[in-house]
Scaffold this motif. Structure first.
Motif, short mmCIF file in Angstrom:
data_model
loop_
_atom_site.label_atom_id
_atom_site.label_comp_id
_atom_site.label_asym_id
_atom_site.label_seq_id
_atom_site.Cartn_x
_atom_site.Cartn_y
_atom_site.Cartn_z
N TYR A 69 38.70 40.94 37.94
CA TYR A 69 39.57 40.03 38.67
C TYR A 69 40.80 39.67 37.83
O TYR A 69 41.27 38.55 37.83
CB TYR A 69 38.82 38.77 39.09
N GLY A 70 41.33 40.67 37.12
CA GLY A 70 42.56 40.48 36.37
C GLY A 70 42.38 40.08 34.92
O GLY A 70 43.36 39.85 34.21
N GLY A 71 41.13 39.99 34.45
CA GLY A 71 40.89 39.47 33.11
C GLY A 71 41.48 40.30 31.99
O GLY A 71 41.98 39.75 31.02
N ALA B 121 33.43 28.63 31.47
CA ALA B 121 34.34 29.45 32.26
C ALA B 121 34.11 30.89 31.79
O ALA B 121 34.75 31.35 30.84
CB ALA B 121 35.79 29.02 32.05
N LEU B 122 33.20 31.55 32.44
CA LEU B 122 32.75 32.87 31.99
C LEU B 122 32.98 33.91 33.08
O LEU B 122 32.86 33.61 34.27
CB LEU B 122 31.26 32.84 31.62
N GLY B 123 33.28 35.14 32.67
CA GLY B 123 33.46 36.22 33.63
C GLY B 123 34.52 35.87 34.65
O GLY B 123 35.66 35.54 34.33
N GLY B 124 34.12 35.90 35.93
CA GLY B 124 35.05 35.56 37.00
C GLY B 124 35.58 34.15 36.90
O GLY B 124 36.68 33.85 37.37
N GLY B 125 34.82 33.26 36.25
CA GLY B 125 35.30 31.89 36.04
C GLY B 125 36.44 31.83 35.05
O GLY B 125 37.41 31.08 35.24
N LEU C 137 35.56 45.59 46.28
CA LEU C 137 35.29 44.17 46.07
C LEU C 137 36.34 43.53 45.17
O LEU C 137 36.88 42.46 45.47
CB LEU C 137 33.91 43.99 45.45
N ALA C 138 36.64 44.21 44.05
CA ALA C 138 37.62 43.67 43.11
C ALA C 138 39.00 43.57 43.76
O ALA C 138 39.70 42.56 43.62
CB ALA C 138 37.69 44.54 41.86
N ARG C 139 39.38 44.61 44.48
CA ARG C 139 40.71 44.60 45.11
C ARG C 139 40.82 43.49 46.16
O ARG C 139 41.79 42.73 46.20
CB ARG C 139 40.99 45.96 45.76
N LYS C 140 39.78 43.36 46.99
CA LYS C 140 39.80 42.34 48.04
C LYS C 140 39.86 40.94 47.45
O LYS C 140 40.67 40.11 47.87
CB LYS C 140 38.55 42.49 48.91
N ASN C 141 38.99 40.67 46.46
CA ASN C 141 38.93 39.31 45.91
C ASN C 141 40.16 38.95 45.11
O ASN C 141 40.60 37.80 45.11
CB ASN C 141 37.65 39.14 45.09
N GLN C 142 40.72 39.94 44.39
CA GLN C 142 41.98 39.65 43.69
C GLN C 142 43.06 39.27 44.69
O GLN C 142 43.82 38.31 44.48
CB GLN C 142 42.42 40.87 42.86
N GLN C 143 43.15 40.03 45.79
CA GLN C 143 44.20 39.76 46.76
C GLN C 143 43.97 38.44 47.50
O GLN C 143 44.91 37.71 47.80
CB GLN C 143 44.28 40.92 47.76
N LEU C 144 42.70 38.11 47.78
CA LEU C 144 42.38 36.88 48.50
C LEU C 144 42.64 35.63 47.69
O LEU C 144 43.12 34.63 48.21
CB LEU C 144 40.91 36.89 48.94
N VAL C 145 42.31 35.68 46.39
CA VAL C 145 42.29 34.46 45.59
C VAL C 145 43.14 34.55 44.33
O VAL C 145 44.10 33.80 44.15
CB VAL C 145 40.83 34.07 45.23
N PHE C 146 42.79 35.45 43.43
CA PHE C 146 43.35 35.41 42.07
C PHE C 146 44.85 35.65 42.07
O PHE C 146 45.60 34.89 41.43
CB PHE C 146 42.62 36.42 41.18
N ASP C 147 45.31 36.68 42.76
CA ASP C 147 46.75 36.96 42.79
C ASP C 147 47.51 35.86 43.54
O ASP C 147 48.63 35.51 43.16
CB ASP C 147 47.02 38.31 43.45
N ARG C 148 46.90 35.31 44.59
CA ARG C 148 47.59 34.27 45.37
C ARG C 148 47.71 32.97 44.56
O ARG C 148 48.68 32.24 44.73
CB ARG C 148 46.85 34.03 46.68
N ILE C 149 46.73 32.69 43.71
CA ILE C 149 46.86 31.53 42.82
C ILE C 149 48.02 31.76 41.86
O ILE C 149 48.91 30.91 41.71
CB ILE C 149 45.56 31.29 42.04
N GLU D 288 36.26 30.61 50.89
CA GLU D 288 36.74 29.24 51.03
C GLU D 288 37.86 28.92 50.05
O GLU D 288 38.78 28.16 50.39
CB GLU D 288 35.58 28.26 50.90
N LEU D 289 37.81 29.50 48.86
CA LEU D 289 38.95 29.33 47.94
C LEU D 289 40.21 29.91 48.55
O LEU D 289 41.30 29.33 48.43
CB LEU D 289 38.65 30.01 46.60
N SER D 290 40.09 31.05 49.21
CA SER D 290 41.25 31.65 49.86
C SER D 290 41.82 30.70 50.90
O SER D 290 43.05 30.53 51.00
CB SER D 290 40.85 32.98 50.51
N GLN D 291 40.94 30.05 51.69
CA GLN D 291 41.41 29.10 52.70
C GLN D 291 42.07 27.89 52.05
O GLN D 291 43.10 27.39 52.53
CB GLN D 291 40.23 28.66 53.57
#
Length: 259
Positions: A144-146, A109-113, A82-94, A35-38
């Motif tokens: 996720y890029g940390g 704001a811990l870990g993925g947060g 998982l890491a590659r998909k989620n980075q591409q869906l959300v973190f890199d796009r942000i 949903e964040l990706s959307q």
């Protein structure tokens, strides 16, 4: 668009995205990521959105990490996927969004947060916020890029210490280290972010997009400077450049159109 795990509002061109799982400390699970990706797609695509805020529901957490229960069945290949998909869906796009996206960190704001906040263009924190990358406690590391974004924010030595110890830092320490731009009372957090974004809204949108692109392409070598030079030149082909320079010479406020 309606969401199950997010609350969204649009006011004065500012799209506020609130991760709404307070009973789970707003942990990132598969549904939240999708949903964040959307929601980020809305930021990219909707002309009525000029900027965005990401925050968490409740008073305790921004995002207190990933949903670890989703990790238990993964092997090495699954973890990498998982890491590659989620980075591409959300973190890199942000990070690469052409409109400002700001983290309003209202608690843990811990870990993925922490990585989600770091992916935003900058961070404001409430006085009760805490930041950390505790993945080593699980036999893991930030995925996720940390390791990359925290190092850019605080420097190599401090990033090494924070990630290897897994220790949390307070909002005040986060500001001192360069993670957060400012620390404000919790009740004033969203308004403080909105005040900054409304100032940015008065600037030329295409220029702002190129500022984001140039800073994201920061490089100590000539490559980074060459990228900036090209982006600078492209601004000269925009109507906003004509309006901005004419307004300056005519001693009036510019009216930018994003063209």
């Amino acid at each position: 668009m309606s969401y199950k795990t997010l609350l969204t509002t649009l006011e004065e061109g500012i799209f506020t995205i609130t991760i709404n799982r307070p009973d789970k400390m707003n942990a990132l699970n598969r549904d939240v990521i999708e949903e964040l990706s959307q929601a980020i797609s809305e930021v990219y695509e909707r002309s009525d959105i000029r900027s965005a805020i990401i925050t968490g529901a409740g008073e305790k957490a921004f995002v207190a990490g990933a949903d670890i229960s989703e990790f238990t069945s993964l092997d090495a290949a699954g973890g990498e996927a998982l890491a590659r998909k989620n980075q591409q869906l959300v973190f890199d796009r942000i990070e690469q969004a052409p409109k400002p996206i700001v983290a309003a960190v209202n608690g843990y704001a811990l870990g993925g947060g922490c990585e989600l906040a770091l992916a935003c263009h900058f961070i404001l924190a409430s006085e009760n916020a805490k930041f950390g990358q505790p993945e080593v406690n699980l036999g893991l590391l930030p995925g996720y890029g940390g390791t990359q974004r925290l190092t850019q924010a605080v420097g190599k030595g401090r990033a090494m210490q924070l990630i290897m110890t897994g220790e949390m830092v307070s909002a005040q320490e986060a500001q001192q280290y360069g993670i957060a731009n400012a620390v404000v009372p919790a009740a004033e957090l969203l308004n403080a972010v909105k005040k900054i974004l409304l100032v940015i809204h008065t600037k030329a949108p295409l220029a702002i997009a190129r500022v984001i692109a140039c800073i994201n392409n920061f490089d100590h070598t000539q490559k980074g400077y060459d990228f900036e030079i090209r982006q600078f030149g492209e601004c000269f082909g925009t109507a906003d450049k004509v309006e901005g320079t004419n307004a300056f010479l005519e001693k009036r406020k510019p009216v930018f159109t994003g063209k």
